[in-house]
Write a protein that holds these residues in place. Structure first.
Motif, PDB file in Angstrom:
ATOM      1  N   ARG A  98       0.822  -1.220   0.000  1.00 20.49           N
ATOM      2  CA  ARG A  98       0.000   0.000   0.000  1.00 20.49           C
ATOM      3  C   ARG A  98       0.856   1.269   0.000  1.00 20.49           C
ATOM      4  O   ARG A  98       0.413   2.333  -0.413  1.00 20.49           O
ATOM      5  N   SER A  99       2.111   1.138   0.487  1.00 17.16           N
ATOM      6  CA  SER A  99       2.988   2.312   0.547  1.00 17.16           C
ATOM      7  C   SER A  99       3.394   2.780  -0.848  1.00 17.16           C
ATOM      8  O   SER A  99       4.030   3.811  -1.001  1.00 17.16           O
ATOM      9  N   HIS A 117       0.137   7.475   0.667  1.00 20.38           N
ATOM     10  CA  HIS A 117       1.186   6.924   1.530  1.00 20.38           C
ATOM     11  C   HIS A 117       1.816   7.994   2.430  1.00 20.38           C
ATOM     12  O   HIS A 117       2.462   7.663   3.408  1.00 20.38           O
ATOM     13  N   GLN A 145       0.528   7.383   5.765  1.00 19.33           N
ATOM     14  CA  GLN A 145       0.630   6.023   6.295  1.00 19.33           C
ATOM     15  C   GLN A 145       1.503   5.971   7.555  1.00 19.33           C
ATOM     16  O   GLN A 145       2.499   6.681   7.648  1.00 19.33           O
TER      17      GLN A 145
END
Ligand SMILES: [Zn+2]
Length: 255
Positions: A48-49, A55, A58
């Motif tokens: 997902r980063s 991100h 995150q």
């Protein structure tokens, strides 16, 4: 043109995480993985980063820290550089090698800022990609561009090489190789050998002045005394500035 530039800015944003992975490999020498890493503990942030913008918010599952300045700088630099290059070159073959240069310079700027090193593993292959690419495209465009590129590389590399010999502490061997790469691309914007030399000289003056001013200001603000300043980012920024403004420079100063 605005949509075109916007499109390439978005491309820069999408590529940002992958350039970030490259900086990890070069700075922390970790094996490349399909994820960015926590700025404090190095824990992987998962696939997902790789989603740009999202991100930035995150958090690391291990320690709760965020993404860190390295990746955000890479993202922002990629957006700015890709957008400006798309404006400068428009819909043209020439845009492709300059986007390649832009991506390389974003990575090298961040790596040099953190480590004061310009890794051979990036600079040499970039030179070996740049030479045949500019040669082939010069043939396609049917002009004397390639000679101007070689002239640019020789002059830029030569000057920085001499400065390195005269004043080794200020400029490293990495800067000489980077100047060779930059000179090729600065020279390649023109079709005239003298123009190539002029543009390289402007880039060098801008890099020296800009690098010194920013370095002094940075050391003063950070109270670092006379700490060494990496010269690579100044060389890269000055060369990109000259590449992007070259038409104005050549037509404006009696060219
Ligand atoms: Zn962490």
């Amino acid at each position: 043109m605005i949509l075109w530039a916007l499109g390439f800015s978005v491309l820069g944003l999408l590529l940002g995480p992958f350039l970030g992975i490259a900086t990890d490999r070069l700075i922390d020498r970790v094996a490349p993985q399909l994820e960015l890493r926590c700025s404090s503990c190095g824990h992987g942030l998962g696939i997902r980063s790789l989603i740009p913008v999202f991100h930035w918010r995150q958090k690391c599952a291990e320690c709760g820290s965020g993404l860190g300045a390295r990746y955000v700088s890479v993202d922002l630099l990629a957006v700015i550089v890709f957008g400006l290059l798309a404006v400068r070159f428009g819909v043209s073959f020439k845009l492709v090698p300059y986007l390649f240069l832009g991506a390389v310079l974003v990575v090298l700027t961040v790596v040099d800022s953190e480590t004061h090193l310009l890794p051979n593993i990036v600079v040499w292959p970039s030179i070996w990609v740049a030479i045949p690419t500019t040669l082939i495209l010069s043939q396609v465009l049917d002009d004397a561009r390639f000679a101007a590129a070689v002239m640019g590389g020789v002059v830029f590399g030569g000057f920085i090489g001499l400065s390195h010999i005269a004043y080794a502490r200020g400029m490293g061997r990495g800067d000489v190789k980077l100047a060779l790469l930059l000179g090729l691309f600065v020279g390649w914007v023109s079709i005239d050998l003298l123009d190539a030399v002029r543009l390289v000289l402007y880039a060098m003056i801008l890099a020296l002045l800009g690098g010194a001013l920013i370095g002094l200001a940075f050391n003063a603000v950070m109270k670092r005394g006379k700490a060494e300043i990496p010269f690579g980012p100044a060389l890269a920024a000055a060369s990109l500035t000259i590449i992007i403004t070259s038409q104005t420079i050549l037509s404006g100063f009696g060219g």
